[in-house]
Design an enzyme around this catalytic site. Structure first.
Site, PDB file in Angstrom:
ATOM      1  CB  SER A   2      -0.985  -0.035   1.098  1.00  0.00           C
ATOM      2  OG  SER A   2      -1.160   1.239   1.446  1.00  0.00           O
ATOM      3  CG  HIS A  31      -4.075  -1.672  -1.483  1.00  0.00           C
ATOM      4  ND1 HIS A  31      -4.801  -2.270  -1.999  1.00  0.00           N
ATOM      5  CD2 HIS A  31      -4.220  -0.828  -0.448  1.00  0.00           C
ATOM      6  CE1 HIS A  31      -5.955  -2.251  -1.109  1.00  0.00           C
ATOM      7  NE2 HIS A  31      -5.592  -1.225  -0.044  1.00  0.00           N
ATOM      8  CG  ASP A  80      -4.791   2.387   0.637  1.00  0.00           C
ATOM      9  OD1 ASP A  80      -5.977   1.772   0.683  1.00  0.00           O
ATOM     10  OD2 ASP A  80      -3.888   2.124   1.082  1.00  0.00           O
ATOM     11  CG  MET A  85      -8.264   7.070   2.517  1.00  0.00           C
ATOM     12  SD  MET A  85      -7.353   7.191   3.932  1.00  0.00           S
ATOM     13  CE  MET A  85      -6.679   5.421   3.916  1.00  0.00           C
ATOM     14  CG  HIS A 131      -9.158   0.100  -0.249  1.00  0.00           C
ATOM     15  ND1 HIS A 131      -8.466  -0.072   0.770  1.00  0.00           N
ATOM     16  CD2 HIS A 131     -10.465   0.023  -0.040  1.00  0.00           C
ATOM     17  CE1 HIS A 131      -9.509   0.006   1.914  1.00  0.00           C
ATOM     18  NE2 HIS A 131     -10.624  -0.105   1.225  1.00  0.00           N
ATOM     19  CG  MET A 143     -11.372   3.269   2.216  1.00  0.00           C
ATOM     20  SD  MET A 143      -9.775   3.154   3.100  1.00  0.00           S
ATOM     21  CE  MET A 143      -8.525   3.267   1.615  1.00  0.00           C
ATOM     22  CG  MET A 166     -11.417  -2.670   5.311  1.00  0.00           C
ATOM     23  SD  MET A 166     -10.019  -2.391   4.196  1.00  0.00           S
ATOM     24  CE  MET A 166      -8.988  -1.311   5.692  1.00  0.00           C
ATOM     25  CG  ASP A 214      -6.142  -2.874   3.493  1.00  0.00           C
ATOM     26  OD1 ASP A 214      -4.991  -2.571   3.852  1.00  0.00           O
ATOM     27  OD2 ASP A 214      -6.540  -2.080   2.582  1.00  0.00           O
TER      28      ASP A 214
HETATM   29  C1  DX5 Z   1      -6.329   1.440   5.579  1.00  0.00           C
HETATM   30  C2  DX5 Z   1      -5.684   1.263   4.310  1.00  0.00           C
HETATM   31  C3  DX5 Z   1      -4.597   0.249   4.252  1.00  0.00           C
HETATM   32  C4  DX5 Z   1      -3.416   0.658   5.037  1.00  0.00           C
HETATM   33  C5  DX5 Z   1      -2.692  -0.399   5.407  1.00  0.00           C
HETATM   34  O1  DX5 Z   1      -7.391   2.202   5.781  1.00  0.00           O
HETATM   35  O2  DX5 Z   1      -6.745   0.603   3.408  1.00  0.00           O
HETATM   36  O3  DX5 Z   1      -4.311  -0.071   2.852  1.00  0.00           O
HETATM   37  O4  DX5 Z   1      -2.526   1.298   4.099  1.00  0.00           O
HETATM   38  O5  DX5 Z   1      -1.700   0.072   6.175  1.00  0.00           O
HETATM   39  P1  DX5 Z   1      -0.899  -0.955   7.232  1.00  0.00           P
HETATM   40  O6  DX5 Z   1      -0.354  -2.273   6.419  1.00  0.00           O
HETATM   41  O7  DX5 Z   1       0.385  -0.231   7.721  1.00  0.00           O
HETATM   42  O8  DX5 Z   1      -1.840  -1.437   8.125  1.00  0.00           O
HETATM   43 ZN    ZN Z   2      -6.481  -0.207   1.586  1.00  0.00          ZN
END
Ligand code: DX5
Ligand code: ZN
Length: 221
Positions: A9, A34, A36, A38, A67, A69, A138, A176
């Site tokens: 990620s 990956h 992310d 947000m 991903h 969010m 998750m 994840d």
């Molecule tokens: C959290 C993200 C993850 C995050 C994981 O909301 O979706 O992808 O980056 O990070 P680690 O591996 O540090 O828990």
């Molecule tokens: Zn993620």
């Protein structure tokens, strides 16, 4: 034999050097990136969008696994497809019409995934298995990297593994949050095949050493 995939990620990467970071992590053995997304609405954090996806696309050949969010999801899905995403997943809470959003992703030529938070029930899966290429569980509450793995996720992983196997479909089971060298084997044992890891990889100086150590653990499963 299960094919295991490691999906670093970039949330924990150095954003000032993102091109170099993704090239380095792929050279170190990453199977996908990956990504992310947000929105400071569905989750309490704000990260990166299609422009950044487009910017890293020429730097890597591996799939970019987006991903989302965000809420709502439909407006932004075509933008990510155009920006070079290969997989797009979203949370059921982010869409009023889950079936339509999954179809929208596939209509734009991407693989489609649904993401379940630690306390989100799995019942919608029953109705959409034929529209899924990936199920993401998750193992932390979404929004931040570097959180601890929530152990009760293991039972959920096992339940989804049974659903996938019973369906006979080719659906990736991704996990994840809080995945490290020392717990990846347990997560694989429960039934996952695709592992997101942010801080465990980008937080360390030698990405290949971590990815190889993860593969070593997976080889023991
Ligand atoms: C959290 C993200 C993850 C995050 C994981 O909301 O979706 O992808 O980056 O990070 P680690 O591996 O540090 O828990
Ligand atoms: Zn993620």
């Amino acid at each position: 034999m299960t094919t295991y995939r490691i999906a670093p990620s970039i949330l924990s990467a150095d954003f000032a050097r993102l091109g170099e970071e993704v090239r380095n992590v792929v050279a170190a053995g990453a199977d996908m990136i990956h990504f992310d997304v947000m929105d400071n609405h569905y989750v309490p954090n704000l990260t990166i969008g299609p422009l950044v996806c487009e910017a890293i696309r020429p730097h890597v050949q591996v799939p970019i696994d987006v991903h989302l969010m965000v809420k709502p999801v439909d407006r932004i899905i075509p933008d990510f497809a155009k920006a070079g995403a290969n997989i797009i997943s979203f949370h059921p809470e982010g869409s009023e019409h889950i079936d339509r959003s999954l179809q929208l992703i596939r209509d734009h030529g991407c693989k489609a995934g649904l993401v379940f938070n630690p306390a989100t029930p799995l019942h919608v899966l029953e109705h959409v298995m034929d529209k899924l290429d990936l199920i993401l569980l998750m193992s932390v509450n979404p929004g931040f990297g570097g959180q601890s793995f929530i152990p009760h996720t293991l039972k959920k992983i096992a339940a989804v593994r049974q659903l996938i196997d019973a369906s006979g479909r080719d659906i990736m089971l991704q996990v994840d949050g809080g995945i490290k060298v020392d717990n990846i084997a347990e997560v694989a044992q429960a039934g996952a095949d695709t592992f997101v890891a942010g801080s465990a990889i980008f937080g360390k100086p030698d990405y290949a050493a971590v990815i190889n150590a993860m593969r070593g653990e997976l080889a023991k499963v």
